[in-house]
Write a protein that holds these residues in place. Structure first.
Motif, PDB file in Angstrom:
ATOM      1  N   MET A 214       0.845  -1.195   0.000  1.00 16.02           N
ATOM      2  CA  MET A 214       0.000   0.000   0.000  1.00 16.02           C
ATOM      3  C   MET A 214       0.881   1.247   0.000  1.00 16.02           C
ATOM      4  O   MET A 214       1.798   1.365   0.804  1.00 16.02           O
ATOM      5  CB  MET A 214      -0.907  -0.001   1.240  1.00 16.02           C
ATOM      6  CG  MET A 214      -1.916   1.136   1.247  1.00 16.02           C
ATOM      7  SD  MET A 214      -2.947   1.162   2.751  1.00 16.02           S
ATOM      8  CE  MET A 214      -3.922  -0.327   2.486  1.00 16.02           C
ATOM      9  N   SER A 215       0.619   2.176  -0.905  1.00 16.62           N
ATOM     10  CA  SER A 215       1.425   3.393  -0.995  1.00 16.62           C
ATOM     11  C   SER A 215       1.145   4.315   0.188  1.00 16.62           C
ATOM     12  O   SER A 215       0.169   4.136   0.939  1.00 16.62           O
ATOM     13  CB  SER A 215       1.120   4.139  -2.297  1.00 16.62           C
ATOM     14  OG  SER A 215      -0.160   4.748  -2.234  1.00 16.62           O
ATOM     15  N   LEU A 216       2.004   5.326   0.321  1.00 12.81           N
ATOM     16  CA  LEU A 216       1.858   6.282   1.421  1.00 12.81           C
ATOM     17  C   LEU A 216       0.504   6.993   1.352  1.00 12.81           C
ATOM     18  O   LEU A 216      -0.189   7.134   2.368  1.00 12.81           O
ATOM     19  CB  LEU A 216       3.003   7.296   1.355  1.00 12.81           C
ATOM     20  CG  LEU A 216       3.350   8.068   2.618  1.00 12.81           C
ATOM     21  CD1 LEU A 216       3.746   7.115   3.737  1.00 12.81           C
ATOM     22  CD2 LEU A 216       4.473   9.043   2.342  1.00 12.81           C
ATOM     23  N   LEU A 217       0.109   7.432   0.156  1.00 13.79           N
ATOM     24  CA  LEU A 217      -1.168   8.125   0.023  1.00 13.79           C
ATOM     25  C   LEU A 217      -2.340   7.187   0.246  1.00 13.79           C
ATOM     26  O   LEU A 217      -3.373   7.592   0.795  1.00 13.79           O
ATOM     27  CB  LEU A 217      -1.275   8.779  -1.365  1.00 13.79           C
ATOM     28  CG  LEU A 217      -0.464  10.059  -1.571  1.00 13.79           C
ATOM     29  CD1 LEU A 217      -0.754  10.662  -2.932  1.00 13.79           C
ATOM     30  CD2 LEU A 217      -0.772  11.090  -0.488  1.00 13.79           C
ATOM     31  N   GLU A 218      -2.210   5.943  -0.173  1.00 10.21           N
ATOM     32  CA  GLU A 218      -3.285   4.978   0.082  1.00 10.21           C
ATOM     33  C   GLU A 218      -3.448   4.745   1.576  1.00 10.21           C
ATOM     34  O   GLU A 218      -4.574   4.600   2.072  1.00 10.21           O
ATOM     35  CB  GLU A 218      -2.989   3.660  -0.637  1.00 10.21           C
ATOM     36  CG  GLU A 218      -3.200   3.732  -2.136  1.00 10.21           C
ATOM     37  CD  GLU A 218      -2.708   2.481  -2.857  1.00 10.21           C
ATOM     38  OE1 GLU A 218      -3.210   2.210  -3.964  1.00 10.21           O
ATOM     39  OE2 GLU A 218      -1.826   1.780  -2.308  1.00 10.21           O
ATOM     40  N   GLN A 219      -2.340   4.710   2.304  1.00  9.36           N
ATOM     41  CA  GLN A 219      -2.431   4.598   3.764  1.00  9.36           C
ATOM     42  C   GLN A 219      -3.133   5.822   4.355  1.00  9.36           C
ATOM     43  O   GLN A 219      -4.005   5.699   5.226  1.00  9.36           O
ATOM     44  CB  GLN A 219      -1.039   4.475   4.369  1.00  9.36           C
ATOM     45  CG  GLN A 219      -0.294   3.201   4.029  1.00  9.36           C
ATOM     46  CD  GLN A 219       1.114   3.232   4.608  1.00  9.36           C
ATOM     47  OE1 GLN A 219       1.313   3.456   5.793  1.00  9.36           O
ATOM     48  NE2 GLN A 219       2.107   3.023   3.762  1.00  9.36           N
ATOM     49  N   ALA A 220      -2.725   7.016   3.884  1.00 11.56           N
ATOM     50  CA  ALA A 220      -3.306   8.249   4.417  1.00 11.56           C
ATOM     51  C   ALA A 220      -4.786   8.367   4.082  1.00 11.56           C
ATOM     52  O   ALA A 220      -5.572   8.897   4.883  1.00 11.56           O
ATOM     53  CB  ALA A 220      -2.549   9.457   3.878  1.00 11.56           C
ATOM     54  N   MET A 221      -5.185   7.889   2.918  1.00 14.72           N
ATOM     55  CA  MET A 221      -6.566   8.016   2.466  1.00 14.72           C
ATOM     56  C   MET A 221      -7.418   6.790   2.781  1.00 14.72           C
ATOM     57  O   MET A 221      -8.527   6.662   2.288  1.00 14.72           O
ATOM     58  CB  MET A 221      -6.593   8.276   0.951  1.00 14.72           C
ATOM     59  CG  MET A 221      -6.047   9.625   0.536  1.00 14.72           C
ATOM     60  SD  MET A 221      -7.065  11.027   1.121  1.00 14.72           S
ATOM     61  CE  MET A 221      -6.001  11.656   2.438  1.00 14.72           C
ATOM     62  N   SER A 222      -6.898   5.906   3.609  1.00 11.27           N
ATOM     63  CA  SER A 222      -7.693   4.735   3.996  1.00 11.27           C
ATOM     64  C   SER A 222      -8.911   5.193   4.799  1.00 11.27           C
ATOM     65  O   SER A 222      -8.867   6.221   5.494  1.00 11.27           O
ATOM     66  CB  SER A 222      -6.859   3.765   4.822  1.00 11.27           C
ATOM     67  OG  SER A 222      -6.617   4.295   6.111  1.00 11.27           O
ATOM     68  N   PRO A 223     -10.022   4.478   4.719  1.00 15.92           N
ATOM     69  CA  PRO A 223     -11.230   4.872   5.468  1.00 15.92           C
ATOM     70  C   PRO A 223     -10.979   5.050   6.957  1.00 15.92           C
ATOM     71  O   PRO A 223     -11.492   6.005   7.566  1.00 15.92           O
ATOM     72  CB  PRO A 223     -12.198   3.716   5.188  1.00 15.92           C
ATOM     73  CG  PRO A 223     -11.772   3.190   3.844  1.00 15.92           C
ATOM     74  CD  PRO A 223     -10.276   3.324   3.835  1.00 15.92           C
ATOM     75  N   ASP A 224     -10.197   4.174   7.564  1.00 17.28           N
ATOM     76  CA  ASP A 224      -9.935   4.282   9.003  1.00 17.28           C
ATOM     77  C   ASP A 224      -9.175   5.561   9.343  1.00 17.28           C
ATOM     78  O   ASP A 224      -9.500   6.253  10.319  1.00 17.28           O
ATOM     79  CB  ASP A 224      -9.134   3.073   9.495  1.00 17.28           C
ATOM     80  CG  ASP A 224      -9.991   1.820   9.628  1.00 17.28           C
ATOM     81  OD1 ASP A 224     -11.232   1.957   9.628  1.00 17.28           O
ATOM     82  OD2 ASP A 224      -9.419   0.734   9.718  1.00 17.28           O
TER      83      ASP A 224
END
Length: 277
Positions: A1-11
């Motif tokens: 998971m990319s950095l932005l995907e982590q930041a934009m995760s629902p949680d």
């Protein structure tokens, strides 16, 4: 998971919203705080899609002038809530990584740290006889940070091209040039990520002090250096000034002094302890 995907995760977005939901800031230029509340899920998911698709662009900063105690004015930049949510989400991902780097004697803008912990360390140092101080302030710190070396530091720390593209867009918003052809300087005071950028930029300074065995307590751009003799404090001041100059920064000439710890000396709003000997 990319950095932005982590930041934009629902949680992550959900946790960020819990921290920001009491703010009355408008969501964007065209969406009021009330409009946001009526269609919260729509706007949060739309924000997420903009970031992950590469179509996000920061909204213009709202700027306010505050009058300082000396009568001069300081411009504070305020973000719209959409930008706050995105930066807060990214901070959530980056902060643990930064905490693993930062020096133990840096106290500002860090979880579970603050003025009380900084002052406790000051008292400990004075108590063991390190009561000669370099009481220092970095001149116009937030406005003076040069972008070129800051971006170099951030690229190495973040190590993600898509995230750095966003970061550079945010940096440009708070920047100014000293001349027509001058390099960009300054980061927006009031932006969610600016305090992290502050500490990342001064981390090299902290390391230089530590490597030179100079005891210190730093709270953002205010810091104390400790010594057991005036001559040693004078040497420390010269060394610190050279290290700051390497970063394109300067000591404030009117707010920097060599002094013995005393209740007449104020640091972080509190009088310092009197020497014990």
């Amino acid at each position: 998971m990319s950095l932005l995907e982590q930041a934009m995760s629902p949680d992550t977005l959900n946790n960020c919203w819990k921290r920001l939901h009491n703010e009355h800031t408008p969501w964007s230029l065209n969406v009021s705080r009330d409009d946001l509340q009526r269609n919260l899920l729509k706007h949060l998911l739309g924000c997420r899609e903009l970031v992950l698709s590469g179509n996000y662009k920061p909204l213009p900063l709202r700027q306010f002038a505050l009058t300082k105690p000396n009568g001069k004015q300081r411009v504070i930049s305020a973000q719209y809530l959409q930008d706050k949510v995105i930066q807060r989400a990214l901070l959530t991902v980056l902060e643990p990584r930064a905490e693993a780097l930062f020096h133990d004697d840096s106290y500002a803008y860090r979880p579970h740290r603050g003025v009380a912990q900084a002052l406790k360390k000051v008292h400990e140092r004075v108590k063991i006889g390190q009561d000669w101080l370099v009481d220092a302030d970095i001149q116009q710190f937030f406005d003076s940070i040069p972008h070129s070396p800051l971006i170099k530091i951030l690229k190495k720390f973040i190590n993600d091209n898509q995230t750095m593209q966003l970061v550079e867009l945010w940096l440009k918003q708070g920047a100014h040039c000293s001349s027509l052809l001058g390099s960009r300087r300054g980061i927006a005071q009031g932006a969610v990520l600016s305090p992290l950028f502050c500490n990342l930029y001064l981390h090299e300074f902290d390391k230089a002090l530590s490597d030179a065995n100079i005891p210190f307590v730093r709270f953002a751009d205010d810091f104390l250096l400790f010594a057991n003799a005036k001559s040693k404090a004078e040497e420390e001041k010269i060394y610190a000034e050279k290290q700051l100059n390497k970063l394109g920064l300067k000591l404030h000439p009117d707010k920097t002094q060599i002094t013995r710890s005393h209740s007449r000396v104020i640091f972080l709003g509190e009088p310092l302890p009197n020497p014990i000997r």
